[in-house]
Design an enzyme around this catalytic site. Structure first.
Site, PDB file in Angstrom:
ATOM      1  N   ASP A  14     -18.773  49.095 -30.416  1.00 54.05           N
ATOM      2  CA  ASP A  14     -18.839  48.078 -31.461  1.00 54.05           C
ATOM      3  C   ASP A  14     -20.302  47.749 -31.757  1.00 54.05           C
ATOM      4  O   ASP A  14     -21.171  47.938 -30.902  1.00 54.05           O
ATOM      5  CB  ASP A  14     -18.139  46.792 -30.999  1.00 54.05           C
ATOM      6  CG  ASP A  14     -16.649  47.013 -30.756  1.00 54.05           C
ATOM      7  OD1 ASP A  14     -16.089  47.970 -31.319  1.00 54.05           O
ATOM      8  OD2 ASP A  14     -16.065  46.218 -29.987  1.00 54.05           O
TER       9      ASP A  14
HETATM   10  N1  URA Z   1     -14.138  47.956 -25.932  1.00 54.53           N
HETATM   11  C1  URA Z   1     -14.539  47.046 -26.870  1.00 54.53           C
HETATM   12  O1  URA Z   1     -13.871  46.049 -27.083  1.00 54.53           O
HETATM   13  N2  URA Z   1     -15.659  47.315 -27.558  1.00 54.53           N
HETATM   14  C2  URA Z   1     -16.441  48.387 -27.348  1.00 54.53           C
HETATM   15  O2  URA Z   1     -17.467  48.550 -27.994  1.00 54.53           O
HETATM   16  C3  URA Z   1     -16.017  49.314 -26.370  1.00 54.53           C
HETATM   17  C4  URA Z   1     -14.867  49.073 -25.667  1.00 54.53           C
END
Ligand code: URA
Length: 238
Positions: A109
């Protein structure tokens, strides 16, 4: 592995991500490049990457068809090759590496930081991400509120998310009442945020610290490095 039979020496160096063609021209001019022991001066000089011994500054340089890089993604950078608005993980590399057509193997993310592997090896990236291969990815997390041992067990055993998806079992190593390391073998959209969300908690910090046995180590945020040969083996055999 299938190589081109012959290739220009400047292409050889640019394809392995060592020098741009312009940089290579400079090294050639300075007599720093040899092929089978003979100094080579011209970029158009042809080499057989499989058979010829190419040296830069006395060091043997092996031709590699693919490039594997680890970046430590900062907050606010997107795991994409291009983005009209935000900085991408590719923008963390020097400009002359853009020609290598690297892409991120999997996505973090925008507000997740840490380990992202960039490569131009589509097959290995596909295998490393395939749910069939169960590659372990470990994240350091911090949540807003204390999480109980019941929360830990529920997440570890796998739970049903709001969209009905039943998560696979995972492992949590507690560090404090609000933090720990979580290791997943799958990578669903916002999975860790949704796992803690399903227990009424909220992730406030998330950092990927390892991908299989490849670890972020002390690489500073925003910096990059090549995978070592051993790490390349781990990645390509994942
Ligand atoms: N899980 C999440 O919620 N975000 C990420 O970036 C990776 C794994």
């Amino acid at each position: 592995m299938c190589y081109y039979l012959y290739m220009r020496i400047d292409k050889f160096f640019s394809e392995i991500g060592k020098f741009s063609r312009k940089e290579c021209a400079d090294k050639l001019k300075r007599g720093l490049i040899t092929v089978n022991g003979e100094t080579v001066k011209k970029g158009e000089f042809k080499v057989d990457p499989e058979k010829d011994t190419v040296c830069y500054n006395g060091e043997v340089i092996k031709y590699k068809k693919y490039v594997y890089i680890l970046v430590n993604k900062p907050d606010g950078v997107v795991s994409a090759t291009e983005d009209g608005r935000d900085k991408t993980v590719i923008d963390l590399l020097p400009n002359d590496m853009k020609r290598l057509n690297l892409f991120p193997c999997g996505r973090l993310d925008k507000d997740t930081v840490g380990l992202v592997i960039l490569t131009n090896d589509g097959i290995s990236a596909h295998n490393a991400l395939s749910p069939k291969h169960h590659v372990e990815k470990t994240y350091h997390f911090v949540v807003a509120d204390d999480f109980s041992n019941e929360d830990k067990t529920a997440i570890e055993n796998g739970l049903t998310l709001a969209d009905g998806y039943a998560t696979k079992p995972c492992k949590i190593d507690r560090l404090t009442s609000k933090s720990g390391h979580i290791t997943l073998t799958e990578g669903k959209y916002h999975e860790i945020k949704r796992l803690f969300g399903a227990r009424g908690n909220k992730i406030v910090f998330l950092e990927r610290i390892s991908f299989s046995k490849i670890t972020l180590g002390d690489l500073p945020r925003g910096e990059w490095r090549y995978l070592t040969e051993e790490e390349e083996k781990i990645f390509t055999n994942a």
